[in-house]
Write a protein that holds these residues in place. Sequence first.
Motif, PDB file in Angstrom:
ATOM      1  N   LYS A 176       0.753  -1.243  -0.118  1.00 46.72           N
ATOM      2  CA  LYS A 176      -0.017   0.118   0.075  1.00 46.72           C
ATOM      3  C   LYS A 176       0.937   1.449   0.099  1.00 46.72           C
ATOM      4  O   LYS A 176       0.704   2.287  -0.802  1.00 46.72           O
ATOM      5  CB  LYS A 176      -0.996   0.136   1.206  1.00 46.72           C
ATOM      6  N   GLN A 177       1.791   1.214   0.717  1.00 49.42           N
ATOM      7  CA  GLN A 177       2.985   2.425   0.819  1.00 49.42           C
ATOM      8  C   GLN A 177       3.555   2.710  -0.483  1.00 49.42           C
ATOM      9  O   GLN A 177       3.653   3.733  -0.701  1.00 49.42           O
ATOM     10  CB  GLN A 177       3.866   2.213   1.868  1.00 49.42           C
ATOM     11  N   LEU A 178       3.855   1.533  -1.028  1.00 46.45           N
ATOM     12  CA  LEU A 178       4.479   1.600  -2.624  1.00 46.45           C
ATOM     13  C   LEU A 178       3.796   2.233  -3.645  1.00 46.45           C
ATOM     14  O   LEU A 178       4.388   3.115  -4.351  1.00 46.45           O
ATOM     15  CB  LEU A 178       5.081   0.134  -2.857  1.00 46.45           C
ATOM     16  N   VAL A 179       2.439   1.832  -3.591  1.00 42.20           N
ATOM     17  CA  VAL A 179       1.373   2.333  -4.470  1.00 42.20           C
ATOM     18  C   VAL A 179       1.220   3.926  -4.082  1.00 42.20           C
ATOM     19  O   VAL A 179       1.104   4.492  -5.034  1.00 42.20           O
ATOM     20  CB  VAL A 179       0.060   1.572  -4.367  1.00 42.20           C
ATOM     21  N   GLN A 180       1.169   4.180  -3.028  1.00 39.65           N
ATOM     22  CA  GLN A 180       0.755   5.577  -2.451  1.00 39.65           C
ATOM     23  C   GLN A 180       1.914   6.455  -3.031  1.00 39.65           C
ATOM     24  O   GLN A 180       1.915   7.742  -3.464  1.00 39.65           O
ATOM     25  CB  GLN A 180       0.597   5.602  -1.060  1.00 39.65           C
ATOM     26  N   ILE A 181       3.188   5.910  -3.043  1.00 37.16           N
ATOM     27  CA  ILE A 181       4.460   6.722  -3.062  1.00 37.16           C
ATOM     28  C   ILE A 181       4.314   6.746  -4.753  1.00 37.16           C
ATOM     29  O   ILE A 181       4.629   7.733  -5.294  1.00 37.16           O
ATOM     30  CB  ILE A 181       5.782   6.055  -2.804  1.00 37.16           C
ATOM     31  N   GLY A 182       3.953   5.906  -5.539  1.00 38.64           N
ATOM     32  CA  GLY A 182       3.772   5.740  -6.923  1.00 38.64           C
ATOM     33  C   GLY A 182       2.873   6.854  -7.351  1.00 38.64           C
ATOM     34  O   GLY A 182       2.928   7.573  -8.360  1.00 38.64           O
ATOM     35  N   GLN A 183       1.594   6.783  -6.669  1.00 42.00           N
ATOM     36  CA  GLN A 183       0.462   7.684  -7.177  1.00 42.00           C
ATOM     37  C   GLN A 183       1.019   9.112  -6.899  1.00 42.00           C
ATOM     38  O   GLN A 183       0.613   9.828  -7.647  1.00 42.00           O
ATOM     39  CB  GLN A 183      -0.756   7.331  -6.346  1.00 42.00           C
ATOM     40  N   LEU A 184       1.783   9.373  -5.725  1.00 42.75           N
ATOM     41  CA  LEU A 184       2.039  11.024  -5.602  1.00 42.75           C
ATOM     42  C   LEU A 184       3.324  11.058  -6.636  1.00 42.75           C
ATOM     43  O   LEU A 184       3.116  12.519  -7.170  1.00 42.75           O
ATOM     44  CB  LEU A 184       3.003  10.813  -4.151  1.00 42.75           C
ATOM     45  N   ALA A 185       4.085  10.192  -7.061  1.00 44.93           N
ATOM     46  CA  ALA A 185       5.180  10.545  -8.322  1.00 44.93           C
ATOM     47  C   ALA A 185       4.317  10.868  -9.390  1.00 44.93           C
ATOM     48  O   ALA A 185       4.680  11.769 -10.035  1.00 44.93           O
ATOM     49  CB  ALA A 185       5.951   9.483  -8.478  1.00 44.93           C
ATOM     50  N   LEU A 186       3.174   9.985  -9.892  1.00 47.99           N
ATOM     51  CA  LEU A 186       2.518  10.268 -10.826  1.00 47.99           C
ATOM     52  C   LEU A 186       1.910  11.551 -10.971  1.00 47.99           C
ATOM     53  O   LEU A 186       1.781  12.488 -11.739  1.00 47.99           O
ATOM     54  CB  LEU A 186       1.504   9.238 -11.294  1.00 47.99           C
ATOM     55  N   ASP A 187       1.082  11.921  -9.520  1.00 45.60           N
ATOM     56  CA  ASP A 187       0.475  13.050  -9.453  1.00 45.60           C
ATOM     57  C   ASP A 187       1.337  14.476  -9.609  1.00 45.60           C
ATOM     58  O   ASP A 187       1.104  15.233 -10.142  1.00 45.60           O
ATOM     59  CB  ASP A 187      -0.097  13.331  -8.167  1.00 45.60           C
ATOM     60  N   ALA A 188       2.795  14.248  -9.092  1.00 45.88           N
ATOM     61  CA  ALA A 188       3.569  15.399  -9.412  1.00 45.88           C
ATOM     62  C   ALA A 188       3.989  15.741 -10.620  1.00 45.88           C
ATOM     63  O   ALA A 188       4.088  16.840 -11.270  1.00 45.88           O
ATOM     64  CB  ALA A 188       4.912  15.129  -8.449  1.00 45.88           C
TER      65      ALA A 188
END
Length: 78
Positions: free
Chosen positions: A44-56
């Motif tokens: 879940k943490q890895l997916v959230q980090i990936g989503q944050l990078a994509l949003d950025a």
Amino acid sequence: MKNKLVDLNNHLFAQLERLGDEDLKGDALTTEIERSRAITGVAKQLVQIGQLALDAEKFKQEHSNIPMTCLPEMLESK
């Protein structure tokens, strides 16, 4: 990068297969359940980090006329 999302996917499916082992009982089953919870938490943490990078990255693309010097280094794409 050493690990990729496909590796995470493979780990999750491997864990699902271990949990589906009908011969797993008692302490061994308890151990696999605990391992699954830990793996799920990290996933879940890895997916959230990936989503944050994509949003950025999307933000940078949408606002290309604004200098992006304010972004933290970890969010910069090189």
